[in-house]
Design an enzyme around this catalytic site. Structure first.
Site, mmCIF file in Angstrom:
data_model
loop_
_atom_site.group_PDB
_atom_site.id
_atom_site.type_symbol
_atom_site.label_atom_id
_atom_site.label_comp_id
_atom_site.label_asym_id
_atom_site.label_seq_id
_atom_site.Cartn_x
_atom_site.Cartn_y
_atom_site.Cartn_z
ATOM 1 N N ASP A 291 0.802 -1.368 0.233
ATOM 2 C CA ASP A 291 0.195 -0.201 0.369
ATOM 3 C C ASP A 291 1.184 1.480 0.241
ATOM 4 O OD1 ASP A 291 -2.070 -1.937 2.177
ATOM 5 O OD2 ASP A 291 -2.685 -1.107 -0.303
ATOM 6 N N ASP B 100 -9.860 -6.053 -0.628
ATOM 7 C CA ASP B 100 -9.234 -5.255 -0.065
ATOM 8 C C ASP B 100 -9.646 -4.831 1.630
ATOM 9 O OD1 ASP B 100 -6.450 -2.921 -0.631
ATOM 10 O OD2 ASP B 100 -6.591 -4.539 1.327
HETATM 11 C C1 DX5 Z 1 -6.723 -0.031 2.619
HETATM 12 C C2 DX5 Z 1 -5.164 -0.665 2.461
HETATM 13 C C3 DX5 Z 1 -5.613 -2.277 2.921
HETATM 14 C C4 DX5 Z 1 -5.619 -2.371 4.304
HETATM 15 C C5 DX5 Z 1 -5.979 -4.159 4.693
HETATM 16 O O1 DX5 Z 1 -6.138 1.627 2.116
HETATM 17 O O2 DX5 Z 1 -5.326 -0.921 1.038
HETATM 18 O O3 DX5 Z 1 -4.406 -3.144 2.007
HETATM 19 O O4 DX5 Z 1 -3.586 -1.858 4.868
HETATM 20 O O5 DX5 Z 1 -5.567 -3.884 5.837
HETATM 21 P P1 DX5 Z 1 -6.020 -4.425 6.801
HETATM 22 O O6 DX5 Z 1 -6.445 -5.971 6.793
HETATM 23 O O7 DX5 Z 1 -5.561 -4.685 8.099
HETATM 24 O O8 DX5 Z 1 -7.568 -3.812 6.992
HETATM 25 ZN ZN ZN Z 2 -4.739 -2.023 -0.419
#
Ligand code: DX5
Ligand code: ZN
Length: 206
Positions: free
Chosen positions: A32, A168
């Site tokens: 990310d 996601d």
């Molecule tokens: C949020 C990101 C995700 C997030 C996933 O903006 O795109 O990839 O980091 O993390 P969790 O699984 O903790 O929601």
């Molecule tokens: Zn992401």
């Protein structure tokens, strides 16, 4: 269903997190990237991505993605996804990503409809259905958003599009079953805030 591990939030350093992910049977490393403009937070410069044994799945949550793309293409990212809500010329950016031999993707926020992607279905290799507001890990999944996965599956079946469907945000062992029609799920804190990454992944694969 494949699993991409997001390193946005972790109990460990970036280096330790990547090395721990290498030890698992996760399918991708989900990177990310945020700019503090498209979303409030700004991710640190990543220094250890070259240590990853997993293909890099890059998720740009940035308003002006052009300047980020060559760096991740040079790191041999398998896929680079941009955000559908940016102002820039998205088709030009997607074509640029593909010109570098990288798969191109687009993410839609919970409040963005699938129809916003219709001009890009032909070129997209990946669509990220965000089940949380972009920019932060550890949020609760907005389960109502998952109906977009059904819609994307239907459109792909009907028109023969090639995109993979990724969910996601906010995924854990309890709700992953609700995302079962997706091709890939991104999981961050459920794995990276745990003691044993592989046992968390095993729970997700049950
Ligand atoms: C949020 C990101 C995700 C997030 C996933 O903006 O795109 O990839 O980091 O993390 P969790 O699984 O903790 O929601
Ligand atoms: Zn992401």
């Amino acid at each position: 269903m494949k699993i991409a591990v997001s390193i946005l939030v972790s109990n460990y350093s970036e280096e330790e997190t990547i090395l721990k992910i290498n030890e698992t049977d996760a399918d991708y490393l989900h990177v990310d990237v945020t700019d503090g403009h498209f979303v409030p937070d700004k991710t640190p410069e990543r220094e250890y991505l070259h240590l990853s044994h997993k293909p890099l799945n890059v998720h740009l949550m940035v308003s002006r993605p052009f300047s980020y793309i060559s760096k991740y293409a040079a790191m041999k990212a398998e896929t680079i996804s941009i955000s559908s809500e940016i102002e820039d010329d998205k088709l030009a950016i997607l074509e640029y990503i593909k010109s570098l031999g990288v798969r191109c993707g687009m993410a839609i926020k919970p409040g963005t409809t699938v129809s916003m992607l219709e001009d890009y279905f032909d070129i997209l290799d990946e669509i990220i259905v965000l089940t949380v507001e972009p920019g932060k890990g550890g949020q609760k999944m907005k389960e109502e958003v998952l109906e977009k996965v059904d819609e994307l599956v239907r459109l792909r079946d009907e028109f023969g599009y090639k995109y993979t469907i990724m969910v996601d945000g906010g995924i854990n062992d309890k709700n992953i079953v609700k995302a079962s029609k997706a091709d890939i799920v991104v999981v961050g804190s459920y794995i990276c805030k745990s003691e044993d990454f592989q046992s968390q992944i095993d729970r997700l694969r049950l």
